[in-house]
Structures are given as C-alpha cells and as structure tokens.
Design a protein around this motif. Structure first.
Motif, PDB file in Angstrom:
ATOM      1  N   UNK A 239       0.839  -1.209   0.000  1.00 32.18           N
ATOM      2  CA  UNK A 239       0.000   0.000   0.000  1.00 32.18           C
ATOM      3  C   UNK A 239       0.869   1.252   0.000  1.00 32.18           C
ATOM      4  N   UNK A 240       1.981   1.182   0.717  1.00 31.46           N
ATOM      5  CA  UNK A 240       2.886   2.324   0.768  1.00 31.46           C
ATOM      6  C   UNK A 240       3.475   2.651  -0.594  1.00 31.46           C
ATOM      7  N   UNK A 241       3.873   1.612  -1.332  1.00 36.21           N
ATOM      8  CA  UNK A 241       4.440   1.841  -2.656  1.00 36.21           C
ATOM      9  C   UNK A 241       3.391   2.381  -3.627  1.00 36.21           C
ATOM     10  N   UNK A 242       2.146   1.914  -3.474  1.00 38.09           N
ATOM     11  CA  UNK A 242       1.048   2.459  -4.292  1.00 38.09           C
ATOM     12  C   UNK A 242       0.835   3.935  -3.975  1.00 38.09           C
ATOM     13  N   UNK A 243       0.828   4.254  -2.677  1.00 37.58           N
ATOM     14  CA  UNK A 243       0.627   5.642  -2.259  1.00 37.58           C
ATOM     15  C   UNK A 243       1.783   6.522  -2.731  1.00 37.58           C
ATOM     16  N   UNK A 244       3.002   5.998  -2.594  1.00 42.47           N
ATOM     17  CA  UNK A 244       4.167   6.766  -3.033  1.00 42.47           C
ATOM     18  C   UNK A 244       4.107   7.051  -4.530  1.00 42.47           C
ATOM     19  N   UNK A 245       3.699   6.064  -5.306  1.00 45.22           N
ATOM     20  CA  UNK A 245       3.591   6.251  -6.756  1.00 45.22           C
ATOM     21  C   UNK A 245       2.550   7.323  -7.076  1.00 45.22           C
ATOM     22  N   UNK A 246       1.429   7.301  -6.354  1.00 44.50           N
ATOM     23  CA  UNK A 246       0.374   8.289  -6.597  1.00 44.50           C
ATOM     24  C   UNK A 246       0.802   9.689  -6.166  1.00 44.50           C
ATOM     25  N   UNK A 247       1.579   9.770  -5.086  1.00 48.43           N
ATOM     26  CA  UNK A 247       1.971  11.073  -4.539  1.00 48.43           C
ATOM     27  C   UNK A 247       3.205  11.666  -5.221  1.00 48.43           C
ATOM     28  N   UNK A 248       4.007  10.834  -5.878  1.00 49.16           N
ATOM     29  CA  UNK A 248       5.292  11.285  -6.433  1.00 49.16           C
ATOM     30  C   UNK A 248       5.174  12.526  -7.316  1.00 49.16           C
ATOM     31  N   UNK A 249       4.236  12.587  -8.287  1.00 39.35           N
ATOM     32  CA  UNK A 249       4.145  13.805  -9.110  1.00 39.35           C
ATOM     33  C   UNK A 249       3.781  15.037  -8.288  1.00 39.35           C
ATOM     34  N   UNK A 250       2.937  14.858  -7.272  1.00 32.42           N
ATOM     35  CA  UNK A 250       2.526  15.986  -6.431  1.00 32.42           C
ATOM     36  C   UNK A 250       3.673  16.452  -5.539  1.00 32.42           C
ATOM     37  N   UNK A 251       4.438  15.504  -5.030  1.00 32.70           N
ATOM     38  CA  UNK A 251       5.587  15.867  -4.195  1.00 32.70           C
ATOM     39  C   UNK A 251       6.628  16.603  -5.023  1.00 32.70           C
ATOM     40  N   UNK A 252       6.940  16.062  -6.220  1.00 29.90           N
ATOM     41  CA  UNK A 252       7.953  16.670  -7.081  1.00 29.90           C
ATOM     42  C   UNK A 252       7.491  17.983  -7.701  1.00 29.90           C
ATOM     43  N   UNK A 253       6.202  18.046  -8.053  1.00 31.49           N
ATOM     44  CA  UNK A 253       5.715  19.214  -8.781  1.00 31.49           C
ATOM     45  C   UNK A 253       5.115  20.301  -7.924  1.00 31.49           C
ATOM     46  N   UNK A 254       4.744  19.967  -6.678  1.00 29.98           N
ATOM     47  CA  UNK A 254       4.080  20.961  -5.831  1.00 29.98           C
ATOM     48  C   UNK A 254       4.719  21.089  -4.452  1.00 29.98           C
ATOM     49  N   UNK A 255       4.764  19.980  -3.708  1.00 33.72           N
ATOM     50  CA  UNK A 255       5.206  20.035  -2.313  1.00 33.72           C
ATOM     51  C   UNK A 255       6.613  20.612  -2.176  1.00 33.72           C
ATOM     52  N   UNK A 256       7.593  20.009  -2.856  1.00 30.21           N
ATOM     53  CA  UNK A 256       8.977  20.457  -2.710  1.00 30.21           C
ATOM     54  C   UNK A 256       9.222  21.839  -3.315  1.00 30.21           C
ATOM     55  N   UNK A 257       8.707  22.151  -4.519  1.00 31.93           N
ATOM     56  CA  UNK A 257       8.897  23.517  -5.042  1.00 31.93           C
ATOM     57  C   UNK A 257       8.258  24.588  -4.154  1.00 31.93           C
ATOM     58  N   UNK A 258       7.054  24.324  -3.615  1.00 33.38           N
ATOM     59  CA  UNK A 258       6.409  25.308  -2.735  1.00 33.38           C
ATOM     60  C   UNK A 258       7.229  25.504  -1.470  1.00 33.38           C
ATOM     61  N   UNK A 259       7.725  24.394  -0.898  1.00 31.52           N
ATOM     62  CA  UNK A 259       8.577  24.507   0.286  1.00 31.52           C
ATOM     63  C   UNK A 259       9.850  25.285  -0.029  1.00 31.52           C
ATOM     64  N   UNK A 260      10.473  24.986  -1.173  1.00 27.02           N
ATOM     65  CA  UNK A 260      11.699  25.690  -1.566  1.00 27.02           C
ATOM     66  C   UNK A 260      11.428  27.175  -1.754  1.00 27.02           C
ATOM     67  N   UNK A 261      10.282  27.509  -2.358  1.00 28.22           N
ATOM     68  CA  UNK A 261       9.917  28.911  -2.587  1.00 28.22           C
ATOM     69  C   UNK A 261       9.777  29.653  -1.262  1.00 28.22           C
ATOM     70  N   UNK A 262       9.017  29.096  -0.324  1.00 23.99           N
ATOM     71  CA  UNK A 262       8.802  29.762   0.957  1.00 23.99           C
ATOM     72  C   UNK A 262      10.082  29.819   1.788  1.00 23.99           C
ATOM     73  N   UNK A 263      10.899  28.775   1.709  1.00 24.42           N
ATOM     74  CA  UNK A 263      12.150  28.768   2.465  1.00 24.42           C
ATOM     75  C   UNK A 263      13.119  29.821   1.957  1.00 24.42           C
ATOM     76  N   UNK A 264      13.074  30.084   0.649  1.00 23.46           N
ATOM     77  CA  UNK A 264      14.011  31.045   0.038  1.00 23.46           C
ATOM     78  C   UNK A 264      13.506  32.479   0.097  1.00 23.46           C
ATOM     79  N   UNK A 265      12.366  32.714   0.733  1.00 26.82           N
ATOM     80  CA  UNK A 265      11.850  34.087   0.881  1.00 26.82           C
ATOM     81  C   UNK A 265      12.640  34.813   1.961  1.00 26.82           C
ATOM     82  N   UNK A 266      13.859  35.159   1.654  1.00 32.59           N
ATOM     83  CA  UNK A 266      14.714  35.876   2.599  1.00 32.59           C
ATOM     84  C   UNK A 266      15.347  37.067   1.886  1.00 32.59           C
ATOM     85  N   UNK A 267      15.480  38.150   2.630  1.00 30.99           N
ATOM     86  CA  UNK A 267      16.107  39.346   2.075  1.00 30.99           C
ATOM     87  C   UNK A 267      17.621  39.247   2.272  1.00 30.99           C
ATOM     88  N   UNK A 268      18.362  39.488   1.200  1.00 31.83           N
ATOM     89  CA  UNK A 268      19.820  39.467   1.297  1.00 31.83           C
ATOM     90  C   UNK A 268      20.252  40.604   2.223  1.00 31.83           C
TER      91      UNK A 268
END
Length: 390
Positions: A239-268
């Motif tokens: 079940x975990x591998x099925x869930x991972x396969x279903x979530x992989x595009x969302x993690x790669x395309x949304x979760x990680x980029x959104x996290x990276x965007x918010x984490x990088x919101x810093x003023x030099x």
C-alpha cells in the motif's frame, strides 16, 4: 505526469522555485510578500492556528517525509540496505559525510553563542537534487555509483530525521503523543485491511486518520514532519508503494517547489562588511561542499577495504566516490528545514543560514556537475575501447 516522475525535471523545479523566492523577496514588494507568508490561519481552538509558511513546512513537508519513509522501508527490507553487507559501506561513507561537515561548521561558527546551534544543518543530502544531477551528467557511470549515492542519501535522511526528532522536540505533551501513536497504529492496521471491495471506504478513512495523527503529534511538541515518517514506516509495504507512486508527481511538482519557494523568501542582508554576517552562514557555505566532499570521500575510501568484487577490486572505485561525495553536498530540502528549526528564535540568523544552504548547495551542484561529467566520460571511453577490442 511522466515528466514529474523523472529524476531531472524535479531538480530544475526545485532550483527554479528557490531562485524565484529569493528574487521576489529582494524586489521592492519583497517585504510585503515575506509578511504575507507569516499570516496565521487555521482552527485556533484546536491549537492549529499556524503561519502560512509553517503550514507548508509542517504539513506539506510531512507528505514528502511520508514518501521518503516508504522508500526507506522498502530499501531496508528488500532493497539496497536489506543486509549489513549492503548497508555497511554507504553507512560508513555517510558517517564521514556527517562528522566532517559538523567539525568544519563548529571550527568556523562554534564560538558564536547563537551560530553554534546550526551544526546539524550541513549534514543533509537532497535525494531529488543529487539524483537529478546524476541523471543529467552521469550517462555512462556504473549503476553501482547510483546505488551507492542512493543508499548514502537515504542514510543521511535517517540522520536528519533523528536530528529533528531529538533536537527540536519542545514541551512534550505525553497524552497527545500517545494519542498520535495510537492513530499511527490504527493507520497501520487499516492499511493491511484495504482491498478492492472496501477501498472506497478504507482509503478516505486512512487519510483522515493520517491527518489526525499529524495534528496530535504536532500538538505533542514534536516536529510534525515526523508524523509523515512514522506513517510511511508502518504502512503495509504494498500500500505504501502504491501511495508513493500516486503522490510522487505531487511531491515533485508541488510540495517540494512550494517549500523551496517559501524557504528562500529571505532578504539578502545589507551589510557594510562581511564581518557583520553571522558565522552560521559561512560555516554552512563551507561545510556543505567541502565537508561532504572530504568526509564522504575519506570514509568511502576506508570502507573500500571491507570486501571486494570477484576480481579483488573495490565495488565503487575511489575516483567514482568523488562525484558521489560532491553530490552529497547538495543539502537543500532537509538543510533548509534544519536552518529554520535551529534558529527558530533568531529569524535574522535563520535567513542567513538559508542563504548559506542555497550558496553551499549551488557550489556543490556545480562541482558535482564537473566531477560526474568527468567520470562519466571516462567510463564511456573505457566502454568504447573494450567494444572496439572485442
């Protein structure tokens, strides 16, 4: 969806999202954008009124850690880490990739009473980024190099998870923790009862139970991403591998980029001299690329004395450990999270630590690109010569 399941494209998305966040934060409206990321919302009566950036780091990133834990469960039972013999060499290299960056960081920033708390930051390796760079530049490299890097990065993730669990747990609420554990156990049981007949009922119930487990573990005072880890480790593997396969595009395309965007919101920081910059930033900038390169290479070389192939040669040649070690310096996702956690009470230092992660990871990315290309070209040349001789 196929593009989001590849190893190359998600790495570009991550880099692009971080660059966009950093650029926007330093435009005239950047301060307003940063302020917007701190807007609070959520059910206050339940203790879940969080800043937008915290929802991203605590809830969205828990989904990423769930997929990591599912992969970890698989590797520990059926994959590259399912025996001591398979795990020992990358584990030894990973130890070097943790100890040496910490030592370098403390040598640079250890005397500063605030910066010293950032020592866990340069210990992480970003699997998505590292494998993406390897896929882009590593055509011709032996499969064993990828296996070594994957095992190394997974072990790094285990270390990062332990750091988060041990170092950043505050005001522990045992009752909420026990309820959270009970919900995780219920999730595990439900995953073993899912079938085609009942999935319309069981799957939505598992999602609800998972969200409840996340909430109670957060309210227990433990960083909520660990809920994702626990759920990923206890779920039935199929079940975990099925869930991972279903979530992989969302993690790669949304979760990680959104996290990276918010984490990088810093003023030099606008400083008159580099002396005004926190030692934490310099420690990370140096410890990530240099510490990982030295630590993984040195300990990986030592690990080569444990067992050889049928011809008496090391399974991964010393020269091939170098690009893997450089790839290990791309900390990014987990390092960004550790930066925010380590300096939660010093936002300015946290911002400089984030810049340190971005710069250090970029240096490692460029260095690893050259080293991976160099070794890949060597192996392609050797293969061509062997084919010509045959």
């Amino acid at each position: 969806m196929k593009l989001l399941r590849s190893e190359r494209f998600p790495a570009f998305l991550l880099l692009g999202a971080a660059a966009l966040g950093l650029i926007l934060a330093n435009l005239p409206f950047g301060e307003d954008l940063i302020h917007a990321s701190h807007v609070e919302f959520g059910p206050e009566a339940l203790g879940l009124k969080l800043e937008l950036s915290h929802w991203v780091a605590d809830l969205l990133l828990a989904v990423f850690f769930f997929t990591v834990a599912v992969e970890l469960q698989y590797e520990l039972t059926r994959g590259q880490l399912n025996s001591i013999g398979k795990a020992i060499k990358p584990a030894i290299a990973a130890v070097g990739g943790v100890i040496v960056p910490i030592a370098i960081y403390l040598a640079i920033a250890g005397r500063d009473e605030y910066a010293v708390h950032g020592w866990p930051i340069p210990t992480a390796t970003d699997i998505a980024f590292a494998l993406g760079v390897l896929a882009m530049f590593g055509k011709g490299l032996p499969t064993k190099v990828r296996v070594f890097l994957l095992a190394l990065a997974i072990i790094d993730d285990i270390v990062g998870i332990l750091f988060i669990a041990i170092l950043f747990t505050t005001d522990l609420n045992l009752l909420n923790l026990l309820i959270g554990f009970a919900l995780v156990a219920l999730f595990a049981v439900l995953s073993r009862f899912r079938s085609r007949r009942n999935q319309a009922f069981v799957v939505p119930l598992m999602i609800v139970i998972a969200l409840m487990a996340w909430a109670f573990i957060y309210l227990a005072g433990i960083h909520a991403t660990l809920a994702g880890v626990m759920l990923g480790l206890v779920i039935r593997q199929h079940e975990g591998m099925r869930a991972r396969h279903a979530l992989e595009p969302w993690v790669n395309g949304l979760v990680l980029p959104v996290f990276a965007f918010f984490s990088a919101l810093v003023m030099i920081p606008q400083v008159e001299s580099v002396a005004e910059i926190s030692p934490a930033m310099w420690g990370i900038v140096i410890a990530l690329p240099v510490g990982k390169l030295i630590g993984i290479t040195l300990f990986g070389w030592l690990a080569n004395f444990i067992g050889r192939d049928e011809r008496g040669r090391p399974e991964v040649a010393f020269a091939d450990i170098l690009p893997a070690a450089a790839l290990g310096g791309i900390g990014f996702t987990v390092s960004l999270l550790l930066s925010r956690l380590a300096f939660a009470s010093q936002p300015e230092v946290a911002d400089e630590a984030v810049l340190g992660v971005l710069i250090g990871s970029l240096i490692s990315l460029v260095l690893s690109g050259f080293l991976v290309s160099w070794r890949a070209a060597h192996h392609r040349r050797v293969a061509a010569e062997e084919n010509a001789a045959a």
